[in-house]
Design a protein around this motif. Structure first.
Motif, PDB file in Angstrom:
ATOM      1  N   ASP A 101      50.730  65.474  45.728  1.00 48.56           N
ATOM      2  CA  ASP A 101      51.878  64.587  45.697  1.00 48.56           C
ATOM      3  C   ASP A 101      53.093  65.303  45.102  1.00 48.56           C
ATOM      4  O   ASP A 101      53.075  66.515  44.850  1.00 48.56           O
ATOM      5  CB  ASP A 101      51.542  63.306  44.925  1.00 48.56           C
ATOM      6  N   GLN A 102      54.157  64.525  44.854  1.00 44.53           N
ATOM      7  CA  GLN A 102      55.390  65.108  44.348  1.00 44.53           C
ATOM      8  C   GLN A 102      55.238  65.675  42.942  1.00 44.53           C
ATOM      9  O   GLN A 102      55.958  66.610  42.568  1.00 44.53           O
ATOM     10  CB  GLN A 102      56.507  64.057  44.358  1.00 44.53           C
ATOM     11  N   SER A 103      54.299  65.146  42.180  1.00 42.22           N
ATOM     12  CA  SER A 103      54.060  65.644  40.817  1.00 42.22           C
ATOM     13  C   SER A 103      52.974  66.715  40.786  1.00 42.22           C
ATOM     14  O   SER A 103      52.476  67.037  39.700  1.00 42.22           O
ATOM     15  CB  SER A 103      53.654  64.472  39.910  1.00 42.22           C
ATOM     16  N   HIS A 104      52.592  67.251  41.960  1.00 41.63           N
ATOM     17  CA  HIS A 104      51.587  68.325  42.075  1.00 41.63           C
ATOM     18  C   HIS A 104      50.205  67.852  41.619  1.00 41.63           C
ATOM     19  O   HIS A 104      49.414  68.659  41.137  1.00 41.63           O
ATOM     20  CB  HIS A 104      52.018  69.555  41.276  1.00 41.63           C
ATOM     21  N   ASN A 105      49.921  66.574  41.795  1.00 42.46           N
ATOM     22  CA  ASN A 105      48.596  66.044  41.513  1.00 42.46           C
ATOM     23  C   ASN A 105      47.820  65.936  42.819  1.00 42.46           C
ATOM     24  O   ASN A 105      48.377  65.553  43.854  1.00 42.46           O
ATOM     25  CB  ASN A 105      48.679  64.672  40.835  1.00 42.46           C
ATOM     26  N   MET A 106      46.528  66.233  42.763  1.00 43.33           N
ATOM     27  CA  MET A 106      45.697  66.197  43.958  1.00 43.33           C
ATOM     28  C   MET A 106      45.178  64.775  44.188  1.00 43.33           C
ATOM     29  O   MET A 106      44.839  64.069  43.227  1.00 43.33           O
ATOM     30  CB  MET A 106      44.521  67.160  43.830  1.00 43.33           C
ATOM     31  N   TYR A 107      45.136  64.376  45.463  1.00 47.63           N
ATOM     32  CA  TYR A 107      44.592  63.065  45.821  1.00 47.63           C
ATOM     33  C   TYR A 107      43.991  63.167  47.226  1.00 47.63           C
ATOM     34  O   TYR A 107      44.269  64.114  47.972  1.00 47.63           O
ATOM     35  CB  TYR A 107      45.662  61.978  45.761  1.00 47.63           C
ATOM     36  N   VAL A 108      43.171  62.180  47.583  1.00 48.21           N
ATOM     37  CA  VAL A 108      42.508  62.124  48.889  1.00 48.21           C
ATOM     38  C   VAL A 108      43.395  61.333  49.838  1.00 48.21           C
ATOM     39  O   VAL A 108      43.651  60.142  49.624  1.00 48.21           O
ATOM     40  CB  VAL A 108      41.111  61.485  48.777  1.00 48.21           C
ATOM     41  N   ALA A 109      43.899  61.992  50.854  1.00 49.74           N
ATOM     42  CA  ALA A 109      44.793  61.337  51.796  1.00 49.74           C
ATOM     43  C   ALA A 109      44.015  60.372  52.687  1.00 49.74           C
ATOM     44  O   ALA A 109      42.931  60.697  53.181  1.00 49.74           O
ATOM     45  CB  ALA A 109      45.497  62.382  52.664  1.00 49.74           C
ATOM     46  N   GLY A 110      44.593  59.169  52.882  1.00 50.49           N
ATOM     47  CA  GLY A 110      43.966  58.178  53.746  1.00 50.49           C
ATOM     48  C   GLY A 110      42.792  57.455  53.131  1.00 50.49           C
ATOM     49  O   GLY A 110      42.068  56.760  53.841  1.00 50.49           O
ATOM     50  N   CYS A 111      42.581  57.609  51.821  1.00 50.15           N
ATOM     51  CA  CYS A 111      41.462  56.934  51.169  1.00 50.15           C
ATOM     52  C   CYS A 111      41.818  55.461  50.923  1.00 50.15           C
ATOM     53  O   CYS A 111      42.936  55.137  50.499  1.00 50.15           O
ATOM     54  CB  CYS A 111      41.126  57.637  49.853  1.00 50.15           C
ATOM     55  N   MET A 112      40.874  54.593  51.155  1.00 49.71           N
ATOM     56  CA  MET A 112      41.105  53.158  51.007  1.00 49.71           C
ATOM     57  C   MET A 112      41.052  52.772  49.534  1.00 49.71           C
ATOM     58  O   MET A 112      40.088  53.065  48.833  1.00 49.71           O
ATOM     59  CB  MET A 112      40.047  52.384  51.799  1.00 49.71           C
ATOM     60  N   GLU A 113      42.130  52.111  49.041  1.00 52.03           N
ATOM     61  CA  GLU A 113      42.219  51.628  47.660  1.00 52.03           C
ATOM     62  C   GLU A 113      42.251  50.104  47.677  1.00 52.03           C
ATOM     63  O   GLU A 113      43.152  49.499  48.262  1.00 52.03           O
ATOM     64  CB  GLU A 113      43.466  52.177  46.967  1.00 52.03           C
ATOM     65  N   VAL A 114      41.261  49.490  47.055  1.00 52.29           N
ATOM     66  CA  VAL A 114      41.089  48.036  47.087  1.00 52.29           C
ATOM     67  C   VAL A 114      41.597  47.455  45.773  1.00 52.29           C
ATOM     68  O   VAL A 114      41.210  47.913  44.683  1.00 52.29           O
ATOM     69  CB  VAL A 114      39.607  47.671  47.309  1.00 52.29           C
ATOM     70  N   GLU A 115      42.454  46.454  45.870  1.00 54.15           N
ATOM     71  CA  GLU A 115      42.949  45.769  44.677  1.00 54.15           C
ATOM     72  C   GLU A 115      41.936  44.696  44.265  1.00 54.15           C
ATOM     73  O   GLU A 115      41.546  43.853  45.084  1.00 54.15           O
ATOM     74  CB  GLU A 115      44.311  45.131  44.952  1.00 54.15           C
ATOM     75  N   VAL A 116      41.508  44.733  43.010  1.00 52.13           N
ATOM     76  CA  VAL A 116      40.503  43.805  42.500  1.00 52.13           C
ATOM     77  C   VAL A 116      41.092  43.055  41.321  1.00 52.13           C
ATOM     78  O   VAL A 116      41.958  43.567  40.602  1.00 52.13           O
ATOM     79  CB  VAL A 116      39.216  44.559  42.097  1.00 52.13           C
ATOM     80  N   LYS A 117      40.579  41.843  41.115  1.00 57.13           N
ATOM     81  CA  LYS A 117      41.110  40.975  40.069  1.00 57.13           C
ATOM     82  C   LYS A 117      40.072  40.606  39.023  1.00 57.13           C
ATOM     83  O   LYS A 117      40.384  39.835  38.104  1.00 57.13           O
ATOM     84  CB  LYS A 117      41.666  39.688  40.699  1.00 57.13           C
ATOM     85  N   SER A 118      38.872  41.116  39.123  1.00 59.72           N
ATOM     86  CA  SER A 118      37.843  40.834  38.135  1.00 59.72           C
ATOM     87  C   SER A 118      36.821  41.955  38.163  1.00 59.72           C
ATOM     88  O   SER A 118      36.736  42.730  39.123  1.00 59.72           O
ATOM     89  CB  SER A 118      37.174  39.475  38.396  1.00 59.72           C
ATOM     90  N   ALA A 119      36.046  42.017  37.073  1.00 56.55           N
ATOM     91  CA  ALA A 119      35.008  43.044  37.000  1.00 56.55           C
ATOM     92  C   ALA A 119      33.921  42.790  38.032  1.00 56.55           C
ATOM     93  O   ALA A 119      33.352  43.743  38.595  1.00 56.55           O
ATOM     94  CB  ALA A 119      34.413  43.071  35.591  1.00 56.55           C
ATOM     95  N   GLU A 120      33.625  41.512  38.299  1.00 60.53           N
ATOM     96  CA  GLU A 120      32.611  41.207  39.302  1.00 60.53           C
ATOM     97  C   GLU A 120      33.033  41.677  40.685  1.00 60.53           C
ATOM     98  O   GLU A 120      32.246  42.271  41.431  1.00 60.53           O
ATOM     99  CB  GLU A 120      32.337  39.697  39.331  1.00 60.53           C
ATOM    100  N   GLU A 121      34.298  41.431  41.031  1.00 60.72           N
ATOM    101  CA  GLU A 121      34.797  41.865  42.335  1.00 60.72           C
ATOM    102  C   GLU A 121      34.791  43.399  42.442  1.00 60.72           C
ATOM    103  O   GLU A 121      34.423  43.964  43.480  1.00 60.72           O
ATOM    104  CB  GLU A 121      36.202  41.319  42.567  1.00 60.72           C
ATOM    105  N   ALA A 122      35.188  44.077  41.378  1.00 59.31           N
ATOM    106  CA  ALA A 122      35.204  45.544  41.389  1.00 59.31           C
ATOM    107  C   ALA A 122      33.797  46.108  41.541  1.00 59.31           C
ATOM    108  O   ALA A 122      33.575  47.066  42.297  1.00 59.31           O
ATOM    109  CB  ALA A 122      35.856  46.069  40.112  1.00 59.31           C
ATOM    110  N   PHE A 123      32.844  45.520  40.824  1.00 64.80           N
ATOM    111  CA  PHE A 123      31.481  46.017  40.928  1.00 64.80           C
ATOM    112  C   PHE A 123      30.885  45.708  42.285  1.00 64.80           C
ATOM    113  O   PHE A 123      30.061  46.472  42.799  1.00 64.80           O
ATOM    114  CB  PHE A 123      30.619  45.414  39.824  1.00 64.80           C
TER     115      PHE A 123
END
Length: 874
Positions: free
Chosen positions: A255-277
């Protein structure tokens, strides 16, 4: 309206921290309980920071053949009796605190296969691991301050965008409309609380110092690195039963800050620990596992679970989130479960398992190489390039080793003696990793606003509600609308400004207006009282009606109490059955994984069996071809040797016949001489002692070539007429150069049924079976001799013809002289009684004198010589 303060500083930290302080990599050790009872143990926990390795029996480590005991120190050692909560409190809890305060963290488990890495990271029901406890602590801390869904939105470049609540609401509605009805109903239902079985309320943690003037949102992603390829475990792929598509690998970007990341990786927004798990468990089912001799569910890939926390400050009023991308802070915690290093000899891996084990060991070896070079650069002052790009696991986390966050490693070991050699290598790597130092990340303060905005707004709302309640006003959420309605129902007040002291109209008008408002108020009070009286009478009637129903209600209440008891009993049974169902589902998942593993192994073994069958069929066909070829070679060789034997036998028979014929001729001539010498009136001839003529070089060569084992002892019979084999149908190629001369000899070769050529060609050779070459040269005595070089025409495998020479016949013209017979003198004559006997004792000598001709060379089959030898007199 959203307000932004002026002069605020960006919350994104600089790339290079200004602080020069460094912290070593925190390495912890966890010892797994010994699985086999009465098994040999090679690890002993000496203290809370030290363990000791004992070499197993039969393993010599020094030159004297003695056992060596080695001690290794760690930041903390967790024995077999240490619980999961104690491990989380010492290792993962500080990393979760840093994430909430805007700092990154990396935690990975390392060890040989079957050492308990996955159990340490994930856990089991009733014994939650580091991952579910980290999620629980995170949501316990920032749960009350979470933003609504889709307010934070990823920009697919490892950054976060902030949109208004209206845009977020529209996006929620759009996504719900696009989802199928089954998914919408299931998403609105209560999530399956699997994490509740792992973490009890007594074990819950909460971070201190959470910024209450910010809004938070949590995103999770789950990837695996399999055979040095990155795959997204949360990616939804439409399964096609007819032609399934393999998952597509992902690439690493910067990225712009020279940090490595996985392009096109799916990031899911979660609102609870149960949903995340639940999201984690959905990806865990897709992870590559296999059954080996050392572990029933051995991880065949490196798994990385990324928890990303986005936070943005509220505006000056504390009501809305600032829609400024520069004010958004993104921190993440990476939980890495490394695949275990293994030896294929112990695991019994074959085919695909060998390739997986080789890629796993290669990536772990590259991780060790990077750590070694980092340590050497820091301790020796060198500036060697660290090979992060050699494997995806090191390339993804190179920013952490450069100072982007804390790095923690848990070394899991199995104390059984069979793993001693692998455990020894793991300990050496852990000891070396502790000497690597990582730059300490800088704190990220929040500037531009006074803290406590959310508390002040909440306090103001509570105070306003209390005042309205004291005055008898509405306390519900529609309080402002009711007040506005009452204010608009009263007549407006006239202008009360008095500009002149002698003004007598303003005050009477104001008094009149107030009296009207008082009258209206009285009317409203009367109407209110009437309504209240009517309501009271209605309530009284209702009470009277209810009194008659009290007995019925009591009866129903008693029945309800009984029903409640039954319901409580049923609920207890339902909870028990739900737990049992979860356990069965967990077992079913394990069995499904095992079945899938067995099916994959069966499929691979079937493919290998088919490959071996094909290879066997090819070998059998090759063997058949070789047998046919060898049979052909044997038959050709047998035919060739049969012909050669036949030729040699014929040559030997001819030679013996010629010798017999020569002897017969010699005897005949001897008989003629004897008869002539005994004729009366003629003197006895005086024999001339001569030596027999020595054979020429060509004759000796022909005799050597025709040499063969002696033929069977049979009495040769001289045929009256020898017929050549050419009369039997054999064709000859008579190769006569144009320069040959006719010598006019008595013995002339006659070749019937022959094709005469001056130069051999393929067409002539293909029509004939035998070949003869006429060659002339000058002999040592000055005479011209003719050589007939004979051979057989053979067909080659390529379809051509070849000539194999078998015999050489030499023709030469010679003049023989017979000496004159004179009477012997009486001086040297023997006695009358011994004259005939003594004169004819040397028969061979007299035959050589008497016979004045050359018997001729060995003539092979296929040539006939007509004529006789002439005896010339001088």
């Amino acid at each position: 309206m959203i307000r932004q303060a002026k002069g605020k500083t960006p919350r994104r930290p600089p790339k290079k921290p200004s602080s020069n302080e460094k912290d070593p990599v925190g390495v912890y050790c966890r010892v797994r309980p010994l699985g086999v009872e009465n098994g040999e143990c090679c690890i002993e926990v000496i203290s809370s920071t030290t363990i000791q390795l004992h070499a197993p029996e039969g393993f010599k480590t020094n030159r004297n053949g003695e056992y060596k005991e080695t001690q290794y120190s760690f930041k903390k050692v967790f024995g077999v009796s240490v619980s999961q909560i104690e491990l989380f409190e010492h290792v993962a809890k500080p990393l979760v605190d840093d994430v909430i305060h805007g700092k990154n963290g990396l935690l990975f488990t390392y060890g040989v296969t079957g050492s308990g890495k996955t159990f340490t990271m994930t856990g089991s029901p009733g014994q939650g691991g580091l991952l579910p406890r980290a999620l629980d602590m995170l949501f316990n801390s920032v749960g009350p301050y979470q933003a609504k869904r889709y307010v934070f939105k990823t920009d697919d470049k490892n950054g976060m965008d902030v949109q208004s609540e209206v845009d977020a609401l529209l996006e929620r509605q759009r996504r719900e409309n696009n989802l199928p009805v089954s998914k919408v109903t299931s998403s609105r239902q209560k999530l399956d609380p699997e994490i509740a079985d792992m973490i009890t309320p007594e074990e819950a943690y909460k971070a201190d110092g959470v910024d209450e003037d910010s809004c938070y949102s949590v995103f999770v992603s789950y990837i695996e690195i399999y055979n040095n390829y990155i795959y997204d475990l949360l990616e939804e792929i439409q399964e096609d039963a007819i032609k399934p598509k393999p998952p597509q690998s992902k690439n690493l970007r910067e990225d712009q800050s020279h940090n490595m990341y996985v392009a096109g990786c799916m990031e899911v927004e979660v609102k609870s620990a149960e949903e995340a798990f639940q999201v984690f468990w959905r990806g865990q089912k897709k992870r590559k596992v296999a059954n080996t001799r050392l572990n029933r569910e051995s991880s065949r890939s490196h798994s990385v679970f990324i928890i990303k926390l986005a936070q943005a400050p509220l505006d000056a009023d504390g009501d809305n989130i600032l829609q400024d991308k520069n004010q958004v802070t993104v921190s993440q915690l990476c939980l890495v479960d490394l695949a275990g290093s293994e030896r294929t000899g112990r695991t019994g891996a074959e085919g695909t398992r060998i390739r997986e084990a080789g890629n796993i060991n290669q990536s772990l070896l590259n991780l060790r190489t990077c750590i070694e070079i980092l340590r050497e650069n820091q301790m020796c002052g060198t500036n060697k390039m660290v090979p992060y790009r050699d494997s995806k696991i090191t390339h993804l986390f190179k920013n952490y080793f450069d100072g982007e966050g804390k790095v923690r490693m848990i070394v899991c070991v199995n104390p059984k003696a069979d793993d001693y050699e692998e455990t020894l290598l793991v300990m050496r790597f852990a000891e070396m990793t502790q000497e690597v130092e990582v730059a300490r990340p800088v704190d990220r303060p929040i500037y531009g606003f006074t803290p406590g905005r959310r508390h002040r707004n909440q306090a103001f709302k509570e105070e306003l509600s209390c005042k309205l309640e004291e005055r008898g006003g509405p306390v519900d959420r529609d309080m402002s609308s009711v007040i506005n309605q009452l204010a608009h129902s009263l007549p407006p007040l006239p202008s009360a400004e008095v500009m002149d002291p002698h003004d007598d109209l303003t005050l009477p008008r104001l008094i009149e207006a107030l009296q009207n408002r008082h009258r209206i108020r009285q009317m409203m009070i009367e109407e209110y009282n009437k309504s209240a009286n009517n309501l009271k009478s209605a309530l009284q009637e209702l009470d009277n009606n209810l009194i008659s129903k009290d007995n019925y209600i009591h009866e129903q209440n008693a029945k309800l109490v009984e029903k409640d008891k039954i319901i409580q009993t049923n609920r207890a049974d339902i909870e028990r059955l739900e737990k049992k169902t979860k356990m069965q589902e967990h077992k079913i998942d394990i069995l499904q994984k095992t079945t899938k593993i067995y099916e994959d192994d069966k499929r691979s073994m079937q493919q290998e069996l088919e490959t071996r069958d094909q290879r066997l069929q090819r070998e059998l066909s090759e063997k058949r071809r070789m047998e046919q070829r060898m049979h052909g070679v044997v038959s050709d060789t047998q035919l060739k040797w049969e012909k050669e034997c036949e030729r040699r036998v014929n040559a030997m028979q001819l030679e013996m016949q010629n010798k017999l014929w020569v002897k017969d001729e010699k005897l005949k001539q001897l008989k003629a001489i004897v008869t002539e010498s005994k004729t009366p009136g003629r003197p006895d001839p005086t024999p001339r002692q001569t030596q027999p003529k020595r054979p020429s070089k060509e004759e000796r060569l022909a005799a050597k070539r025709s040499a063969s084992p002696p033929p069977p002892t049979t009495t040769p019979v001289r045929p009256l007429h020898r017929r050549s084999r050419s009369a039997g149908g054999e064709k000859w190629v008579d190769h006569k150069p144009p320069s040959s001369l006719d010598l006019g000899t008595v013995l002339q070769p006659v070749i019937p049924n022959a094709i005469q050529v001056s130069a051999p060609n393929e067409k002539a050779l293909s029509k004939c079976d035998r070949y003869v070459l006429t060659h002339q040269e000058v002999a040592s005595d000055g005479e011209i001799q003719t050589k007939l070089i004979k051979g057989e025409v053979m067909k080659t495998r390529g379809g051509g013809q070849a000539v194999q020479f078998t015999d050489i016949e030499t023709l030469k013209q010679e003049l023989t002289t017979i000496p004159s017979r004179k009477r012997r003198s009486s001086e040297g004559a023997p006695a009358n009684g011994d004259q005939s006997d003594g004169a004819w004792t040397d028969v061979e000598t007299r035959c050589s004198v008497a016979v004045g001709m050359r018997a001729g060379s060995n003539m092979g089959p296929g040539l006939e010589h007509h004529g006789i030898t002439k005896r010339r007199k001088p």
